[in-house]
Design a protein around this motif. Structure first.
Motif, short mmCIF file in Angstrom:
data_model
loop_
_atom_site.label_atom_id
_atom_site.label_comp_id
_atom_site.label_asym_id
_atom_site.label_seq_id
_atom_site.Cartn_x
_atom_site.Cartn_y
_atom_site.Cartn_z
N ASP A 26 0.73 -1.33 -0.08
CA ASP A 26 0.06 0.00 -0.01
C ASP A 26 0.88 1.18 -0.04
OD1 ASP A 26 -2.71 -1.17 0.27
OD2 ASP A 26 -2.01 -1.91 2.15
N GLY A 27 0.65 2.06 -1.04
CA GLY A 27 1.29 3.48 -1.04
C GLY A 27 2.67 3.28 -1.85
N GLU A 33 -3.24 3.99 0.01
CA GLU A 33 -3.08 4.77 1.42
C GLU A 33 -4.16 5.53 1.66
OE1 GLU A 33 -1.45 3.61 3.54
OE2 GLU A 33 0.62 3.12 3.06
N TRP A 36 -7.46 3.67 2.48
CA TRP A 36 -7.54 3.31 3.90
C TRP A 36 -8.03 4.33 4.52
CZ3 TRP A 36 -7.77 -1.48 5.83
CH2 TRP A 36 -7.11 -2.60 5.03
N ARG A 56 -3.47 10.90 10.20
CA ARG A 56 -3.07 10.07 8.92
C ARG A 56 -1.91 9.56 9.13
NH1 ARG A 56 -5.01 11.90 2.77
NH2 ARG A 56 -3.86 10.05 2.70
N VAL A 60 -0.88 5.34 9.35
CA VAL A 60 -0.36 5.07 7.86
C VAL A 60 0.58 4.01 8.11
CG1 VAL A 60 1.11 6.83 7.63
CG2 VAL A 60 0.13 5.57 5.57
N GLY A 61 0.70 2.68 7.38
CA GLY A 61 1.68 1.82 7.31
C GLY A 61 1.94 1.15 8.41
N THR A 182 6.18 4.48 4.15
CA THR A 182 6.04 5.11 5.40
C THR A 182 7.36 4.72 6.34
OG1 THR A 182 5.17 3.10 6.27
CG2 THR A 182 3.64 4.38 5.18
N SER A 201 4.67 8.58 0.93
CA SER A 201 3.37 8.63 0.58
C SER A 201 2.53 9.62 1.17
CB SER A 201 2.83 7.19 0.55
OG SER A 201 2.54 6.78 1.70
#
Length: 233
Positions: A26-27, A33, A36, A56, A60-61, A182, A201
């Protein structure tokens, strides 16, 4: 975890020092990203809560349990981590039911690695059910190994997923180039002892020893990845 590799790969097909390339999903390879975050905002909206955009970079990640736990604690929502995790995964799967958009340069890079016989692994904090859905767009045959966040005892930011991937490919972590988007993923790869290419990202990731920051995957090719191993070893 899925794997199609033999037990002891020690070098790439051309004999270079680079033994494997390990990539986040993802991303990094797919532009999800934002998906999500959209899902998280929608779910919490239905629960009667709004999410602060500054959160965020926290969620994230990371592993689903960490993200879900943080959002529940921050909002006071009346839902358990387990319930929220199931709900978010279901909504995300629905969100990516069609073709998932690839990040710029992702298709070209994966094709180049395959063409030169470089062992490649997908290493994600996402659950297996999500990874398998995304692989319909990425192409499962492009990876010798895929590692999901719900298949390891400790996922990112712990080094376990990357250590497992390197071992399964018969490679030494210091000779595995990792590509991440990330800070959480970068921390996991660096803790495993891998040289890292960061393609941010969400939020900034500064350069550091053993870490190269690039604008996008369009700036990454096989000679570039080989050079990282030469520098580090």
């Amino acid at each position: 975890m899925t794997s199609t590799v033999p037990a002891a790969l020690t070098r790439t097909a051309d004999g270079s020092a680079l033994q494997a390339v390990l990539l986040d999903m993802d991303g990094t390879l797919v532009d999800t990203e934002g998906f999500w975050w959209d899902v998280e905002v929608a779910v919490f909206g239905e629960l009667g809560h709004s999410l602060d955009d500054s959160w965020r970079h926290v969620v994230v990640g990371g592993p689903m349990t960490r993200s879900a736990g943080f959002l529940i604690e921050s909002t006071g929502a009346d839902i358990t981590v387990a319930e929220l995790s199931v709900l978010l995964n279901e909504r995300f799967e629905a969100r990516i039911a069609g073709q998932v958009p690839l990040m710029p340069g992702a298709d070209r890079l994966l094709a180049e690695l395959a063409r030169h016989g470089v062992p490649t692994a997908l290493v994600s904090a996402s659950h297996r059910r999500v990874i398998d859905r995304v692989l319909l767009s990425l192409g499962a045959d492009r990876f010798a190994l895929t590692v999901a966040g719900d298949e390891v005892a400790r996922t990112k930011p712990h080094p376990d997923p990357y250590l497992y991937a390197a071992q399964a490919l018969g490679a030494h972590p210091s000779r595995c180039a990792v590509i991440e988007d990330t800070a959480t993923g970068v921390a996991a790869a660096e803790a495993a002892g891998c040289p890292v290419v960061a393609v941010p990202s969400v939020g900034l990731i500064p350069p550091a020893p053993g870490r190269t920051v690039v604008r996008s995957l369009e700036d990454v090719d096989l000679p570039f990845l080989r050079s990282l191993i030469t520098v580090m070893n």
